[in-house]
Design an enzyme around this catalytic site. Structure first.
Site, short mmCIF file in Angstrom:
data_model
loop_
_atom_site.label_atom_id
_atom_site.label_comp_id
_atom_site.label_asym_id
_atom_site.label_seq_id
_atom_site.Cartn_x
_atom_site.Cartn_y
_atom_site.Cartn_z
N LYS A 156 -6.81 -14.87 4.10
CA LYS A 156 -6.98 -14.20 5.31
C LYS A 156 -6.53 -12.85 5.54
O LYS A 156 -5.50 -12.93 5.85
CB LYS A 156 -6.90 -15.08 6.54
CG LYS A 156 -7.90 -14.55 7.71
CD LYS A 156 -7.24 -14.18 9.04
CE LYS A 156 -5.91 -13.67 9.26
NZ LYS A 156 -6.11 -12.26 9.09
N GLU B 292 7.44 -13.23 4.04
CA GLU B 292 7.60 -11.73 3.78
C GLU B 292 7.52 -11.03 5.05
O GLU B 292 6.43 -10.56 5.56
CB GLU B 292 6.82 -11.19 2.80
CG GLU B 292 6.88 -11.93 1.48
CD GLU B 292 8.25 -11.65 0.64
OE1 GLU B 292 8.90 -10.86 1.13
OE2 GLU B 292 8.50 -12.50 -0.33
N CYS C 256 7.16 -2.08 4.57
CA CYS C 256 8.14 -2.86 4.85
C CYS C 256 9.56 -2.52 4.25
O CYS C 256 10.82 -2.53 4.65
CB CYS C 256 7.85 -4.24 4.71
SG CYS C 256 7.69 -4.65 2.75
N GLU D 75 12.05 -1.59 13.68
CA GLU D 75 11.23 -1.08 12.56
C GLU D 75 10.26 0.07 13.12
O GLU D 75 9.39 -0.35 14.02
CB GLU D 75 10.46 -2.27 12.02
CG GLU D 75 9.91 -1.92 10.93
CD GLU D 75 9.01 -2.96 10.20
OE1 GLU D 75 8.73 -3.98 10.92
OE2 GLU D 75 9.02 -3.20 9.00
P1 NAD Z 1 1.13 -8.66 11.73
O1 NAD Z 1 2.40 -9.72 11.78
O2 NAD Z 1 0.48 -8.34 12.93
O3 NAD Z 1 -0.18 -9.13 10.77
C1 NAD Z 1 -0.03 -9.78 9.55
C2 NAD Z 1 -1.07 -11.02 9.47
O4 NAD Z 1 -1.19 -11.84 10.31
C3 NAD Z 1 -2.59 -10.50 9.54
O5 NAD Z 1 -3.46 -10.90 8.83
C4 NAD Z 1 -2.93 -10.54 10.89
O6 NAD Z 1 -4.43 -10.60 11.10
C5 NAD Z 1 -2.27 -11.91 11.09
N1 NAD Z 1 -1.95 -12.21 12.50
C6 NAD Z 1 -1.62 -11.60 13.58
N2 NAD Z 1 -1.32 -12.36 14.57
C7 NAD Z 1 -1.60 -13.62 14.29
C8 NAD Z 1 -1.43 -14.80 15.11
N3 NAD Z 1 -1.05 -14.67 16.39
N4 NAD Z 1 -1.72 -15.82 14.32
C9 NAD Z 1 -1.96 -15.68 12.93
N5 NAD Z 1 -2.23 -14.58 12.32
C10 NAD Z 1 -1.92 -13.46 12.88
O7 NAD Z 1 1.51 -7.30 10.68
P2 NAD Z 1 0.94 -6.22 10.23
O8 NAD Z 1 0.93 -5.25 11.49
O9 NAD Z 1 -0.30 -6.43 9.70
O10 NAD Z 1 2.00 -5.71 9.13
C11 NAD Z 1 3.25 -5.03 9.40
C12 NAD Z 1 4.48 -5.82 9.36
O11 NAD Z 1 4.41 -6.44 7.97
C13 NAD Z 1 5.67 -5.10 9.40
O12 NAD Z 1 6.65 -5.67 10.08
C14 NAD Z 1 5.98 -5.01 7.94
O13 NAD Z 1 7.50 -4.99 7.70
C15 NAD Z 1 5.60 -6.29 7.24
N6 NAD Z 1 5.37 -6.28 6.10
C16 NAD Z 1 6.28 -7.23 5.31
C17 NAD Z 1 6.30 -7.18 3.71
C18 NAD Z 1 7.09 -7.96 2.93
O14 NAD Z 1 6.99 -8.18 1.78
N7 NAD Z 1 8.36 -8.27 3.78
C19 NAD Z 1 5.37 -6.31 3.19
C20 NAD Z 1 4.40 -5.58 3.93
C21 NAD Z 1 4.51 -5.52 5.47
#
Ligand code: NAD
Length: 481
Positions: A178, A254, A288, A385
């Protein structure tokens, strides 16, 4: 409206078939204009259930196939990604906004997870030990979890997916992927590519949804789902861990970072600025692993700040899909406004914007390259962040002071250290509370290396030899012969 590359799918991919979503469609926007890129299928509960059924039905046969056969599918998928690199890069720049240079780099990086895990598929091992009592042997072997739910963010639409798909498929799991609602198209193309590469129907399912909360909760409550791998924000990760706890679903996380970039007083400043440009500006700062806090020794802070601001000022801002662009838009209005808010609060707290710092009024979701000096240690850009092209510089007295500021965060993903003294650098690396460090390097991501964080930045590792272990569990047999 910019045309999508030929044959870009916009439907759900379930059980080897493309189908409409039961909740209609949702809009994917071009962040450089705010205009529509595509209307993509919006999955409902029936679609999620169908995807899990397809994955559960396909998994035993997939796991029973020779590891070499699973590896060959991944190897072919690597090849197809490389052949389609230009289309994939364009698609990512269109739906996410990053520059074509960044997108091309991401395609290579993302494809490499397929190649690496095509090689690891045939190296899953077990062990034979003697019990300390001498009474029996201890034989271990590894088995895939079963159906894995893979949730990915928008910032690396291809690589965050392949970093999970590669090891999951190599291990013998089937998957429901997803992707993030801002960037679903790249994930759908990956479903297409894996199918063309030979993944049997149901082994890879891609479910896109505008509001994923309920669907993900439904999947985690389904007793056929045995594994969760999530990349995204710490807030959502923590919520999902609570949901996963209900059925004790094994979880890899992650999560977010607040990555420190240490410039020690003996650093080669030109090299540090070059590394800072990579660590800060790759993906427009939306990584990230992005350097979020520049902790610079007092004696070199002015010179480092001036050099970094000069380099950042040279960036050409524009749509990601234009060849001239070095800095594209932020992914959406909410992200851009969040960055602007953190910068405004930090400036009000005493930080000085020596470059940028104010949103420009062009259409789309742009935020300018920004350098902040005299940043208070407790200001918003220092403790949260930022996820954008903002470089906050905090001056530090010495290495201990730099480490104290660096380690004061609850996040612990990546750190960077610049020094001419390798032993001093390694001492500092050892004391940084992070999962990865770039020592005189602005880039740590490597498919062959274990990627992941400590503290609230995550659980588990992706990539390297470690990545496949996240999809395998151990059975042990006590025996004699
Ligand atoms: P996000 O947490 O908003 O979303 C990530 C995923 O979760 C998406 O697929 C989203 O649709 C889903 N999601 C969102 N809300 C949800 C819920 N309530 N229930 C279930 N699924 C849900 O993150 P983002 O804004 O897409 O990405 C940015 C963040 O990701 C930053 O904090 C970044 O640091 C982190 N990130 C971490 C890594 C790593 O490897 N550690 C890599 C890339 C990004």
């Amino acid at each position: 409206m910019t045309a999508l590359p030929d044959k870009t799918p916009t439907q759900l991919f379930i059980g080897g078939e493309w189908r409409d979503g039961s909740d209609g469609t949702f809009d994917v926007l071009d962040p450089s204009t705010g205009e529509l890129v595509a209307a993509v299928a919006n999955a409902g509960p029936d679609d999620m259930a169908a995807a899990i059924t397809a994955a559960a039905d396909a998994q035993p046969d997939w796991a029973a196939r020779p590891p070499r056969e699973r590896g060959e599918v991944l190897r072919k998928a690597w090849q197809l990604m490389i052949e389609r690199a230009e289309d994939l890069a364009f698609l990512m720049s269109l739906e996410m906004g990053k520059s074509l240079t960044d997108s091309r780099g991401e395609v290579t990086y993302a494809a490499e997870f397929f190649r690496w895990y095509s090689e690891e598929a045939v190296r899953v091992g077990g062990e034979l030990r003697m019990s300390p009592t001498g009474a029996n042997h201890i034989l271990t072997f590894k088995k895939p979890f079963g159906v894995a739910l893979l949730l990915t963010p928008w910032n690396f639409p291809a690589a965050m997916a392949t970093r999970k798909l590669g090891p999951a498929l190599a291990a013998g799991c089937s998957v429901v992927l997803k992707p993030a609602e801002d960037t679903p198209l790249t994930a759908l193309v990956l479903g297409q590519i894996l199918t063309e590469a030979g993944a049997p129907a149901g082994v890879v399912n891609v479910v896109t949804a505008e509001k994923p909360g309920d669907l993900v909760a439904q999947a985690l409550a389904d007793d056929r789902v045995r594994k969760l791998s999530f990349t995204g924000s710490t807030g959502v990760g923590s919520l999902l861990l609570k949901q996963a706890a209900e059925r004790v679903v094994d979880s890899s996380m992650e999560l977010g970072g607040n990555d420190p970039f240490l410039v020690l007083d003996d650093a080669d400043l030109d090299a540090a600025v070059e590394g800072a440009m990579l660590a800060k500006m790759r993906n427009g700062g939306q990584a990230c692993t992005a350097a979020n806090r520049f902790l610079v020794a007092e004696s070199v802070a002015d010179e480092f700040g001036a050099k970094l601001a000069a380099k950042m000022a040279e960036l050409t801002v524009g749509p990601g899909t234009s060849e001239d662009t070095n800095l594209g838009p932020m992914v959406n209005a909410k992200q851009r406004d969040g960055i602007a808010d953190k910068v405004a609060r930090s400036v009000a707290a005493g930080a000085k914007a020596v470059l940028g710092g104010v949103s420009d009024d062009r259409p789309g979701f742009f935020y300018p390259a920004t350098v902040l000096t005299d940043v208070p240690r407790d200001s918003a850009v220092a403790v949260e962040e930022v996820f954008g092209p903002v470089a906050p510089i905090i001056t530090v007295r010495d290495d201990d002071d730099a480490l104290a500021v660096a380690n004061s965060s609850e996040m612990g993903l990546t750190g960077y250290v610049y020094t001419r003294d390798l032993a001093r650098g390694l001492r500092v690396c050892e004391q940084l509370q992070v999962g990865m460090v770039g020592l005189n390097r602005g880039l740590v991501s490597d498919p062959a290396a274990p990627f992941g964080g400590v503290k609230q930045s995550g659980l588990g590792r992706e990539g390297g030899f470690e990545g496949i272990e996240e999809y395998l569990e151990t059975t042990y047999v006590a025996t004699n012969w």
